[in-house]
Design an enzyme around this catalytic site. Structure first.
Site, PDB file in Angstrom:
ATOM      1  N   HIS A 134      -3.266   7.220   2.479  1.00  0.00           N
ATOM      2  CA  HIS A 134      -3.692   5.903   2.020  1.00  0.00           C
ATOM      3  C   HIS A 134      -5.068   5.587   2.598  1.00  0.00           C
ATOM      4  CE1 HIS A 134      -4.008   1.700   1.280  1.00  0.00           C
ATOM      5  NE2 HIS A 134      -3.670   1.325   2.505  1.00  0.00           N
ATOM      6  N   CYS A 171       0.803  -1.221   0.000  1.00  0.00           N
ATOM      7  CA  CYS A 171       0.000   0.000   0.000  1.00  0.00           C
ATOM      8  C   CYS A 171       0.840   1.278   0.000  1.00  0.00           C
ATOM      9  CB  CYS A 171      -0.951  -0.004   1.193  1.00  0.00           C
ATOM     10  SG  CYS A 171      -2.060  -1.418   1.225  1.00  0.00           S
ATOM     11  N   ASN A 222     -10.181  -0.302   0.013  1.00  0.00           N
ATOM     12  CA  ASN A 222      -8.719  -0.217   0.016  1.00  0.00           C
ATOM     13  C   ASN A 222      -8.189  -0.832  -1.273  1.00  0.00           C
ATOM     14  OD1 ASN A 222      -5.973  -0.508   0.414  1.00  0.00           O
ATOM     15  ND2 ASN A 222      -6.137  -1.366   2.462  1.00  0.00           N
TER      16      ASN A 222
END
Length: 327
Positions: free
Chosen positions: A254, A111, A284
């Site tokens: 993020h 990520c 996500n």
């Protein structure tokens, strides 16, 4: 010499899967997911995968920048879910775009990937080796989650974001824009907290067939790690840039969990107005969350020349990073 973002693009598969859709196939509910994560829906690929999404986002970024594919010198794709072990996603995108003058390769930082790729691109461009580059954050996590594990599968979606960057000499950089500072870190001692095995160790000697692995995560450990490391990392880039949190228009974080972003805002002592969110629409998307959100801010006209923003993320590795830039 500064590395400047001159165009952005993003793409998500057209198939939308809501929380209610998931509740039909597993023991969960819209209320359970929303209150714990902030997610209402996600985009899931039901056909073409990582390369397709990356190329679509890249095309939009090139159009936004007014740059032709043959003008790209280097492509760096941040992904942990490339369609193939090899060739790289970047090389496949290069072929689709017709960017025949570019070198391409992938980076893997989960990520945090887009941050790592952008920082790498910045360093390479400042050597004078390249003038115009394409940075892509893309992941197709729907193919590596265990859809029987509601603790993880409800969190993730598929998507891609891209940015075209160009290096400017000081005499060209009249507005003082570009990347001002960056900071990255890794802690492999916590690797087991968030991982996805690519293949089991099967071969003719073991008498077993290699099988794909799935994402496993210790959610509380990831939460504690993120709310501590991300603010620390942001503070370091602020210090490097000689700024404080009040000078920043947006913290583009993020999109892993709404509660994580709230906790980061509290530690930074900033309002959530400074932390744009789109997790409710995408879930996500790993390395794609930051460039997708950045592209939305750009296309909605929320970024003006001179605005200072921070991109910051965290992920498996464990990894974390932040980039301070002036639009």
């Amino acid at each position: 010499m500064k590395t400047v973002i001159i165009g952005t693009g993003s793409f998500a598969p057209p198939r939308v899967v809501t929380n209610d859709d998931l509740a039909e196939v597993m023991d969960t509910s819209d209320e359970w997911i929303r209150t714990r994560t902030g997610i209402e829906q996600r985009h899931i690929s039901d056909g073409p995968g990582t390369t397709w999404m990356a190329a679509e986002a890249a095309k939009l970024a090139l159009k936004d920048a007014g740059v032709e594919p043959e003008d790209i010198d280097i492509i760096i794709a941040a992904t942990t879910t490339a369609d193939n072990c090899f060739p790289s996603a970047a090389c496949e995108v290069q072929g689709i775009l017709g960017a025949g003058n570019a070198v391409g390769y992938d980076v893997s930082a989960a990520c945090s990937g887009f941050i790592f790729a952008l920082h790498t691109m910045d360093g390479l461009m400042k050597t004078g080796a390249y003038e115009t580059g394409l940075v892509i954050g893309v992941d197709n996590l729907s193919k590596v989650v265990d859809w029987s594990d509601r603790s993880t599968c409800v969190l993730f979606g598929d998507g891609a974001g891209a940015a075209v960057v160009r290096v400017l000499e000081e005499e060209e950089d009249r507005d003082g824009g570009g990347i001002l500072a960056a900071d990255m870190g890794s802690d492999g001692r916590k690797a087991e907290v968030l991982r996805c095995q690519s293949r089991t160790m099967g071969n003719f000697l073991t008498g077993t067939k290699p099988e794909p692995g799935y994402i496993t995560m210790e959610g509380q450990e990831v939460f504690k790690f993120a709310v501590k490391k991300v603010p620390e990392c942001i503070q370091r880039v602020l210090e490097k840039g000689g700024l404080d949190a009040g000078d920043i228009k947006y913290f583009v974080l993020h999109q892993a969990n709404y509660r994580i972003c709230e906790s980061i805002a509290k530690r930074l002592k900033v309002s959530m107005d400074k932390i744009p969110m789109n997790i409710e629409h995408y879930g996500n998307t790993s390395g794609a969350t930051i460039p997708i959100l950045l592209d939305e801010l750009n296309r909605e006209g929320k970024l003006e020349p001179g605005d200072k923003i921070i991109l910051a993320g965290f992920g498996a590795g464990l990894t974390w990073g932040a980039v301070l830039l002036q639009w």
